[in-house]
Design an enzyme around this catalytic site. Structure first.
Site, PDB file in Angstrom:
ATOM      1  N   ASP A  15       0.816  -1.207   0.000  1.00 54.50           N
ATOM      2  CA  ASP A  15       0.000   0.000   0.000  1.00 54.50           C
ATOM      3  C   ASP A  15       0.853   1.262   0.000  1.00 54.50           C
ATOM      4  O   ASP A  15       0.574   2.226  -0.720  1.00 54.50           O
ATOM      5  CB  ASP A  15      -0.925   0.021   1.217  1.00 54.50           C
ATOM      6  CG  ASP A  15      -2.008  -1.045   1.143  1.00 54.50           C
ATOM      7  OD1 ASP A  15      -2.120  -1.711   0.094  1.00 54.50           O
ATOM      8  OD2 ASP A  15      -2.736  -1.208   2.143  1.00 54.50           O
ATOM      9  N   SER A 132      -9.242  -1.966   9.295  1.00 51.35           N
ATOM     10  CA  SER A 132      -9.324  -3.226   8.547  1.00 51.35           C
ATOM     11  C   SER A 132     -10.681  -3.905   8.680  1.00 51.35           C
ATOM     12  O   SER A 132     -11.316  -3.845   9.740  1.00 51.35           O
ATOM     13  CB  SER A 132      -8.232  -4.182   9.052  1.00 51.35           C
ATOM     14  OG  SER A 132      -8.416  -5.483   8.552  1.00 51.35           O
ATOM     15  N   GLU A 134     -10.979  -6.895   9.089  1.00 49.08           N
ATOM     16  CA  GLU A 134     -10.819  -7.945  10.095  1.00 49.08           C
ATOM     17  C   GLU A 134     -11.443  -7.531  11.431  1.00 49.08           C
ATOM     18  O   GLU A 134     -11.679  -8.383  12.287  1.00 49.08           O
ATOM     19  CB  GLU A 134      -9.339  -8.277  10.297  1.00 49.08           C
ATOM     20  CG  GLU A 134      -8.726  -9.101   9.172  1.00 49.08           C
ATOM     21  CD  GLU A 134      -9.212 -10.543   9.158  1.00 49.08           C
ATOM     22  OE1 GLU A 134      -9.500 -11.096  10.242  1.00 49.08           O
ATOM     23  OE2 GLU A 134      -9.292 -11.133   8.062  1.00 49.08           O
ATOM     24  N   TYR A 158      -4.616  -9.399  15.347  1.00 55.17           N
ATOM     25  CA  TYR A 158      -4.539  -8.315  14.370  1.00 55.17           C
ATOM     26  C   TYR A 158      -5.826  -7.509  14.350  1.00 55.17           C
ATOM     27  O   TYR A 158      -5.803  -6.278  14.421  1.00 55.17           O
ATOM     28  CB  TYR A 158      -4.253  -8.898  12.988  1.00 55.17           C
ATOM     29  CG  TYR A 158      -4.341  -7.892  11.862  1.00 55.17           C
ATOM     30  CD1 TYR A 158      -3.293  -7.008  11.619  1.00 55.17           C
ATOM     31  CD2 TYR A 158      -5.454  -7.830  11.032  1.00 55.17           C
ATOM     32  CE1 TYR A 158      -3.360  -6.076  10.587  1.00 55.17           C
ATOM     33  CE2 TYR A 158      -5.534  -6.912   9.998  1.00 55.17           C
ATOM     34  CZ  TYR A 158      -4.487  -6.044   9.776  1.00 55.17           C
ATOM     35  OH  TYR A 158      -4.573  -5.129   8.761  1.00 55.17           O
ATOM     36  N   ARG A 193       1.848  -7.445  -3.549  1.00 61.23           N
ATOM     37  CA  ARG A 193       1.470  -8.101  -2.300  1.00 61.23           C
ATOM     38  C   ARG A 193       2.621  -9.003  -1.852  1.00 61.23           C
ATOM     39  O   ARG A 193       3.314  -9.624  -2.668  1.00 61.23           O
ATOM     40  CB  ARG A 193       0.208  -8.933  -2.527  1.00 61.23           C
ATOM     41  CG  ARG A 193      -0.399  -9.547  -1.277  1.00 61.23           C
ATOM     42  CD  ARG A 193      -0.712  -8.502  -0.251  1.00 61.23           C
ATOM     43  NE  ARG A 193      -1.983  -8.714   0.422  1.00 61.23           N
ATOM     44  CZ  ARG A 193      -2.269  -8.222   1.612  1.00 61.23           C
ATOM     45  NH1 ARG A 193      -1.363  -7.536   2.289  1.00 61.23           N
ATOM     46  NH2 ARG A 193      -3.455  -8.385   2.153  1.00 61.23           N
TER      47      ARG A 193
END
Length: 332
Positions: A15, A132, A134, A158, A193
């Site tokens: 990113d 995120s 997540e 995380y 990535r």
């Protein structure tokens, strides 16, 4: 008129490299923070921070704070993209993850607050926090996908650390009137990535199998569904978030999700391979807590004018094209 200055933590990641490119194209003076380690990895940004490019790399550690760097550079915009970002690995190093992914956010925000209070930096200094998907964890996916009002129930170290970062960003915004925004980004991939993430693991392995350099690919949960976008699109989104007249929180997603198996099938089909002949399952690759389904509803940011250019299929093709030639040249 003086150039705007931007400070990006984690600039050498996927990113960070795309964001640095974008900001340099827009005429910013870009400063990037990388963590000094025994393995100095800057391949993604070497073309950006060459001597003839107006950019700067600084060594810093999110576990110690970036006060001096912020006060010296006096950035107009701070983008906190640095973290321990591998969800599976976060189960192995939960305390470290909590420190650099969670508490580090508070360190940066407090540095900004002190700098403003002491008139070292401008009160107009803007902060972006990379939150995120997540954080949604195992909450039942709403019809239409998770949006800014959905319930958070993170189940990984995380995700928990990211949720702290999200809420402390909102706390400083509300409590001190700071321009501090969250982007709740769903999964985003690209040829940049990291190779340990499942998407690159798949595209690299399939390329090696197609070239006769590898026999099998071992994976864990093939049923997990993710809303996959392109990192380049999502960096456009976070820049867009920082240009809004008021700070706020935004979900960034495509609104479509696919399973890991869908990703596998598409990648192997690209190479003319039948995935069942090469893919094996190993439960040791499973997370202690699995997140079965992530789908985002980005209606709020779309209403401000942002929309992704890549879809799932163009993303996969770009990654397959890139990794095939990297493997063929022997670069990976």
């Amino acid at each position: 008129m003086a150039k705007k200055k931007a400070l990006i933590t984690g600039v050498n990641g996927q990113d960070g490299s795309y964001l640095a490119e974008l900001l340099l194209e827009k005429g910013y003076e870009v400063h990037g923070v990388v963590r000094r380690s025994s393995n100095f990895n800057t391949q993604r940004i070497d073309h950006l921070f060459a001597p003839d490019v107006k950019g700067n790399i600084h060594f810093g550690d999110l576990s110690q704070g970036l006060d001096d760097l912020i006060y010296r550079i006096k950035p107009d915009e701070i983008y906190n993209l640095g973290s321990m970002s591998h969800v599976r690995v976060s189960f192995d190093v939960p305390v470290y993850t909590g420190d650099v992914t969670g508490l580090a956010v508070c360190r940066i925000l407090e540095a900004i607050k002190r700098g403003i209070d002491n008139e070292i930096i401008s009160k107009a200094t803007k902060y972006y926090q990379a939150s995120s998907s997540e954080m949604f964890g195992q909450t039942t996916t709403p019809e239409g996908g998770y949006d800014e009002g959905s319930v958070f129930t993170p189940v990984s170290p995380y995700g928990c650390a990211k949720l702290y970062g999200y809420h402390i960003t909102r706390s400083y915004r509300k409590g001190y009137g700071m321009f501090a925004s969250n982007g709740i980004l769903f999964n985003h991939e690209s040829p940049r990535r990291g190779p340990t993430f499942v998407t690159r693991k798949i595209t690299i392995a399939a390329a090696k199998i197609a070239l006769g350099l590898q026999d099998k690919l071992v994976l864990g949960n093939l049923d997990a569904r993710r809303d996959w976008g392109h990192s380049k699109d999502y960096m456009e989104a976070i820049y867009h978030i920082m240009q809004q007249p008021e700070p706020d929180d935004y979900v960034v997603a495509t609104g479509n999700n696919y399973s890991v198996l869908d990703f596998v099938e598409e990648v192997f089909a690209y190479h003319g391979l039948v995935w069942q002949d090469y893919v094996e399952y190993d439960k040791s690759y499973l997370r202690p807590n699995e997140v079965p389904n992530l789908l985002g509803n980005a209606s709020k940011i779309r209403a401000t004018g942002w929309a992704p250019e890549y879809d799932f299929y163009t993303l996969v093709k770009e990654m397959c094209d890139s990794d095939y030639w990297l493997v063929k040249k022997g670069d990976i």
